[in-house]
Scaffold this motif. Sequence first.
Motif, PDB file in Angstrom:
ATOM      1  N   CYS A 237       0.969  -1.245   0.079  1.00 14.83           N
ATOM      2  CA  CYS A 237      -0.058  -0.173  -0.081  1.00 14.83           C
ATOM      3  C   CYS A 237       0.722   1.262  -0.072  1.00 14.83           C
ATOM      4  CB  CYS A 237      -0.963   0.096   1.337  1.00 14.83           C
ATOM      5  SG  CYS A 237      -2.347  -0.929   1.326  1.00 14.83           S
ATOM      6  N   VAL A 238       1.950   1.066   0.732  1.00 17.45           N
ATOM      7  CA  VAL A 238       2.761   2.374   0.660  1.00 17.45           C
ATOM      8  C   VAL A 238       3.367   2.686  -0.495  1.00 17.45           C
ATOM      9  CG1 VAL A 238       5.041   3.236   1.634  1.00 17.45           C
ATOM     10  CG2 VAL A 238       3.492   2.075   3.228  1.00 17.45           C
ATOM     11  N   ILE A 239       3.729   1.347  -1.028  1.00 12.79           N
ATOM     12  CA  ILE A 239       4.269   1.595  -2.497  1.00 12.79           C
ATOM     13  C   ILE A 239       3.325   2.253  -3.541  1.00 12.79           C
ATOM     14  CG2 ILE A 239       5.557   0.631  -4.690  1.00 12.79           C
ATOM     15  CD1 ILE A 239       6.757  -1.545  -2.509  1.00 12.79           C
ATOM     16  N   PHE A 240       2.405   1.647  -3.304  1.00 13.37           N
ATOM     17  CA  PHE A 240       1.289   2.419  -4.461  1.00 13.37           C
ATOM     18  C   PHE A 240       0.494   3.556  -4.014  1.00 13.37           C
ATOM     19  CE2 PHE A 240      -2.506   0.302  -3.506  1.00 13.37           C
ATOM     20  CZ  PHE A 240      -2.366  -1.043  -3.471  1.00 13.37           C
ATOM     21  N   GLY A 241       0.523   4.091  -2.871  1.00 11.82           N
ATOM     22  CA  GLY A 241       0.467   4.976  -2.283  1.00 11.82           C
ATOM     23  C   GLY A 241       1.370   6.197  -2.402  1.00 11.82           C
ATOM     24  N   GLY A 242       2.486   6.021  -2.815  1.00 18.85           N
ATOM     25  CA  GLY A 242       3.333   6.774  -3.543  1.00 18.85           C
ATOM     26  C   GLY A 242       4.028   7.681  -2.070  1.00 18.85           C
ATOM     27  N   GLY A 243       3.689   6.988  -0.976  1.00 18.52           N
ATOM     28  CA  GLY A 243       4.213   7.656   0.240  1.00 18.52           C
ATOM     29  C   GLY A 243       3.682   8.835   0.662  1.00 18.52           C
ATOM     30  N   ASN A 244       2.206   8.977   0.465  1.00 26.38           N
ATOM     31  CA  ASN A 244       1.575   9.967   0.521  1.00 26.38           C
ATOM     32  C   ASN A 244       0.566   9.517   1.689  1.00 26.38           C
ATOM     33  OD1 ASN A 244      -0.351  11.876   0.846  1.00 26.38           O
ATOM     34  ND2 ASN A 244       0.272  13.084  -1.226  1.00 26.38           N
ATOM     35  N   PRO A 245       0.393   9.921   3.025  1.00 28.36           N
ATOM     36  CA  PRO A 245      -0.428   9.336   3.861  1.00 28.36           C
ATOM     37  C   PRO A 245      -1.940   9.394   3.395  1.00 28.36           C
ATOM     38  CG  PRO A 245       0.792  10.806   5.004  1.00 28.36           C
ATOM     39  CD  PRO A 245       1.158  11.060   3.601  1.00 28.36           C
ATOM     40  N   PRO A 246      -2.732  10.330   2.679  1.00 26.81           N
ATOM     41  CA  PRO A 246      -4.055  10.090   2.350  1.00 26.81           C
ATOM     42  C   PRO A 246      -4.188   9.105   1.236  1.00 26.81           C
ATOM     43  CG  PRO A 246      -3.688  12.519   2.573  1.00 26.81           C
ATOM     44  CD  PRO A 246      -2.372  11.690   2.426  1.00 26.81           C
ATOM     45  N   ARG A 247      -3.092   9.081   0.253  1.00 24.27           N
ATOM     46  CA  ARG A 247      -3.307   7.941  -0.772  1.00 24.27           C
ATOM     47  C   ARG A 247      -3.052   6.773  -0.137  1.00 24.27           C
ATOM     48  NH1 ARG A 247       0.420  10.338  -5.244  1.00 24.27           N
ATOM     49  NH2 ARG A 247      -0.589  12.519  -5.453  1.00 24.27           N
ATOM     50  N   VAL A 248      -2.145   6.664   0.856  1.00 25.85           N
ATOM     51  CA  VAL A 248      -1.885   5.323   1.374  1.00 25.85           C
ATOM     52  C   VAL A 248      -2.999   4.703   1.946  1.00 25.85           C
ATOM     53  CG1 VAL A 248      -0.412   3.999   3.100  1.00 25.85           C
ATOM     54  CG2 VAL A 248       0.738   5.678   1.258  1.00 25.85           C
TER      55      VAL A 248
END
Lengths: 304, 374
Positions: A237-248
């Motif tokens: 999830c962290v990888i495809f959220g790009g390291g951005n909390p809301p996206r993660v």
Amino acid sequence: MSDVFNLLLLQNTLRTATPVVLCALGCLMTERVGIMNIGVEGMMLMGAFFAVLGSYLYGSWVMGIVFVIVLGILLGLFYYLFSIKFRSDEFVIGVAINILAGGLTVFLLRTLFGVKGSFSGPGIVPLPTLHFTWLESIPVLGTILSGNTLLVYVSWVLVILCWLLLYKTPLGFHLRASGEAPEALRAAGKNPDRMKMLASVLCGIMASLSGAHLSLGYLTMFSENMSASRGFVAVACVIFGGGNPPRVFLAALLFGFIDALGLRMQKYIPADITAMAPYVVTVVMMVVVVLMKRRKKRQPQEGR
Amino acid sequence: MSRLRILPALKALIAIKPKQKLTAQYLLSLFIAIVLAFLVGAGIMLLCGYDPIECYAALFRGALGKPRAFGNTLAKTATLCLTGLAMSVAAKAGIFNVGGEGQLYFGGLAAAVVGARLAGAPAWVIVVCALLAAVFAGGLYAWVPGILKVKLKVNEVVTTILLNSAAIYFCSYLTNGPLKTAERGISSGTDSIAVSFSPIIRLSNLNGSIWIAFAAALIIWYLMTRSTAGFEMKITGANERFAKYGGIRADRLMIAGMVISGMLCGLVGMIEVFGIHKRFITNLSAGYYFDGMLVAMIMRYQPFGVIVMSFFFAILTIGGSAMELSAGISGEVILIVQAVIIFFMAAEGGIRQSLRVWSAKRRVKRTHAKEAGV
């Protein structure tokens, strides 16, 4: 199919997503300082065990959480010591933490509680469920959002806090810099290792808390290997959220949705297939994200 | 031509890189780490009210004491060795295969299906076909994350881990559903296979499949240390850009490393099915690949070291469960001991340097104090 697709599905989504959300937030912290911590799986498992232990020994969920936070700080310092201070391979250390967690929890389960497999009982006090009367008066949102366990709400607050920390405070700026440009940070008179220590302690706390939600919130028991690769899903999830909390957070919600959907579809589809779905979807999502990024790059950039 | 000229330079480069070799100093550290880990284990035993000497004696007796126990230890060594080599092959090529567990399951399932369907054929035909099926299934399942890594740069550590869970659940679905045996008394398993290896030592897990394992280990050892491909893999793992400059197709090698790794895991699955269970069962492996992975990491992916260390870890694993029976302490304490060994060995260089810095600082302080005193 109305017994599958209803409001309860959304409430279940929040519940199953929460451990992944918490764990992913922890993992995100180390990711931003440039370490991929796959040991979060083991940290989650140990958190689950110590939450039950604290709650059982003192008969209160507060002590369970205190145990977990102390454990998280210790694990974070331990991880920092080995992967940063001693400059070992972060991947090897992560795997070793997972092995240690598997061995230690089973060992303690047998030695302290004298049981094999799982431990449950009236002595374990679960996390409280919060009901908001003002929220419950709203028809649809009320049923979904109200009546969840404490850590579900804590995880939402933490998503916002993590975002604020990373993007709106000088400390967060330094944290990100220690991963992206440690030399620049050092030139600015700050010690990148300090930042990495902070990140791994935060990671330890949040990853352990995710375990507490598993054993005191989602269920009221501890069973061997109950984290069941959720920590690894969090890393994805962290990888495809790009390291951005809301996206993660959104990525973790997607996982939770598929997990919850699977649980409720068991009447129609074999349980093994529904259990398999979240992992397969996560892998597919990782591929899709890369493909989407590629397409974006290929498009001619206007205005240049 | 250019490639030939560059190779000696590359060889020198690898020799310099400290992390690649098992130096005498590293082996000494390993010895100290093992002793320390045993002490940590002893401390835990004391805390829990057990006598450590008695426990450790039970451990070694349980692993080596009787022919049957020794056979089990050797069989375990073969499993650890193959999985450890599987990890090493991929790691040397610069790609991490953490998905061996899933590849093992698919390999075992393929072997079991072939072994059951070919009933009536000559034994060697069945064994060869099952072997090919297992190797193919394992290799194919490793090829997927390999190609994703090389073509799309998708992190292989995460994909392989997730594919493990996917494979285990999928195999469980097949053995409980379409491939479930009609035999009575088997809760979840496929039809039993037509031929199987008989035990070499009575009642132990040591069986004819050990020769297959031996041959495979030999091939991999040759491939990794004596062949051109192995050398190219080593360079790719050490420095991908340099390898490309030297004319080595790094991406191809990475995929090859991954597929060979998967094939080995598939083979382990077949050995489990043909040697022990005689059919595919849902809990075919209890994390065998992860054990092998640890062995490989400790021995820095050196094939010969992996083989030796496998034997030691097999003693710990087999002895651990025997210790649980005879001394009463939970066998998981051995997992903790193993994890401690890994922590120390992964941090070996760092710890040594920290010690050196610390002692240098003390020396400086002492000289200062002496000078001040004079």
